[in-house]
Write a protein that holds these residues in place. Sequence first.
Motif, PDB file in Angstrom:
ATOM      1  N   HIS A  93      -1.422  -4.170  -7.675  1.00 38.23           N
ATOM      2  CA  HIS A  93      -0.172  -3.697  -8.281  1.00 38.23           C
ATOM      3  C   HIS A  93      -0.054  -2.180  -8.118  1.00 38.23           C
ATOM      4  CE1 HIS A  93       0.640  -7.667  -9.886  1.00 38.23           C
ATOM      5  NE2 HIS A  93      -0.573  -7.696 -10.414  1.00 38.23           N
ATOM      6  N   ALA A 135       3.500  -6.265  -5.868  1.00 35.44           N
ATOM      7  CA  ALA A 135       3.765  -7.548  -6.525  1.00 35.44           C
ATOM      8  C   ALA A 135       2.477  -8.310  -6.814  1.00 35.44           C
ATOM      9  CB  ALA A 135       4.682  -8.396  -5.644  1.00 35.44           C
ATOM     10  N   GLU A 191       8.312  -9.722  -8.379  1.00 31.64           N
ATOM     11  CA  GLU A 191       7.479 -10.167  -9.490  1.00 31.64           C
ATOM     12  C   GLU A 191       8.288 -11.082 -10.411  1.00 31.64           C
ATOM     13  OE1 GLU A 191       4.370  -7.128 -10.926  1.00 31.64           O
ATOM     14  OE2 GLU A 191       6.016  -5.895 -10.156  1.00 31.64           O
ATOM     15  N   THR A 207       5.969  -1.529 -10.133  1.00 34.24           N
ATOM     16  CA  THR A 207       6.677  -2.808 -10.243  1.00 34.24           C
ATOM     17  C   THR A 207       7.374  -3.105  -8.923  1.00 34.24           C
ATOM     18  OG1 THR A 207       8.661  -1.731 -11.120  1.00 34.24           O
ATOM     19  CG2 THR A 207       7.047  -2.548 -12.718  1.00 34.24           C
ATOM     20  N   ARG A 232       7.438 -10.719  -0.386  1.00 35.33           N
ATOM     21  CA  ARG A 232       6.814 -10.804  -1.710  1.00 35.33           C
ATOM     22  C   ARG A 232       5.304 -10.602  -1.617  1.00 35.33           C
ATOM     23  NH1 ARG A 232       5.702 -17.081  -2.950  1.00 35.33           N
ATOM     24  NH2 ARG A 232       6.094 -17.956  -0.885  1.00 35.33           N
TER      25      ARG A 232
END
Length: 530
Positions: A201, A197, A42, A38, A192
């Motif tokens: 992933h 993200a 996100e 993670t 980002r």
Amino acid sequence: MNRRNFIRNGLYFGTGLALAARGTARRALASSETPRATNIYEGLSPAAARELEEKNLAATTAKVDSLIAHGPFQANWASLDTHHDPEWFRDAKFGIYTHWGPVTVGSSYSPGDAEWYGLQMYTPDHPAFKYHQQTFGDQHKVGFKDIIPRFTGERFDAEAWADSFVRAGAKFAGPVASHHDNFALWNSSLTRWNSVALGPHRDIVGELGRAYRQDGLRYVTTFHHGYAWRYYEPAFNYDAADPQYSDLYTEPHPPGAPPSRHFQDKWLAEVYEVLEEYRPDLIYFDFEFREVITPEYQQKLFATAYDWAALGRREIGVTQKDRGIHEHTGILDFERGREDRVTPYPWLDDTALGPWFYVASEPIKSTTYVIAILADIVAKNGCMMLDIAPMVDGTLPAKSVEVLLGIGAWLQSNGEAIYGTRPWSLYGEGPTKNVAGASFAEEKDKPFSAADVRFTTKGQTLYAILLGWPGKESLITSLPEGKPLWFGRIQQVQMLGVDQPLDWTQNHEGLRVELPQTPPGNHAYVLKIT
């Protein structure tokens, strides 16, 4: 425009090859599927993401400034000149790295030289421009940002890559952490546009670092994102004109405009983030020092890396491609090229087995050729870092794996003439000479012959690497009778891979060695002279 012209101008073992038993057993203990990582960006809107990026950039820049202010190395050439490059690099000789990322989505099947897909897809006279429109959509709406989600790497296995590179004989390995496309293959807090993200992933840099180190490899991360400032200039006529995407495409600017301080702060901060989070032993920079990054930030980069290493009592090597900078600090690198003489300093040749990024239709180098240029490099006090181009799903092409295993088999038998060696006073003899040391010199290489020999040393041993099989005997003219070696007179000549010593004579013509009837292997043959 392709990469080389621009610079001049301005395993997956699903192919029937068995995995190393060590790696197979290790993976059997792990879960069958890597948990999804993670990232803090996100679910954020572009505006919220940009606000967080700027906040984190300010904090990281302050950390970098504090590190340099309190560290032993200052951001000036006189201070940086006192840094010593790590000795392990001189001993390692052979490493492997990988160009893999969103570019692979476009480069794999695009016509033309599409290794710079993120630039070429915006260049109307390049075949990639029309290919992109036909395959993905019009660049005004479907730009590079929109192919990033197609970079999924669903079969990526860091431990499989590590197994294959260890079996190839590499002593250091790592990924392109961020290419000219400005996409980070790590779990970044600064952009980002990262692989956790978006896309796979997965924390590619983190997973590879763990896998490579677990197999005893030194870890390298390579950085090319300093060139993003130029790379995306054609994109400003298309979707990159939208300022909400300037954190990927860089802030819109006229072609050739100097880089902003903001861009360079972010460039440096991202390198620092990788240093802090993944602790590489070697960091590599492409030609952005020559083309984009200003001297102020060049010096800040070296000071950041050296002070970070000093604070953690680590060694760090930094490679780059500018001879002027090398006069002060760092390891000099040649892209697809090498020195033409024995140098007092260690250096690097970064070359590729084929294209930098995977291109399905392009050929790759042979095992014999790679081993020959490795011997040539090591004989001149250099190291090789060989690029392998994984496919978009994260697997290593079968033909590339075959070449890697061939290199590894040769090094298994002959590695004592490569690893941990130092150059002799002569790098070699024979008719084949390469062009004066420069990037892309290998394009002018002529095939090595059985008369070409390259020399290395270790302790009281001189190694003569024959780059072809001469037949019944080998005459080494650099070793005539009466020419003393540092260890005295020659007492014995052996060939690695052959049990018994070889018969030899020495006169004014040189050292004449009777060779076995059958060559002990393939590619190149090593005489051990003591």
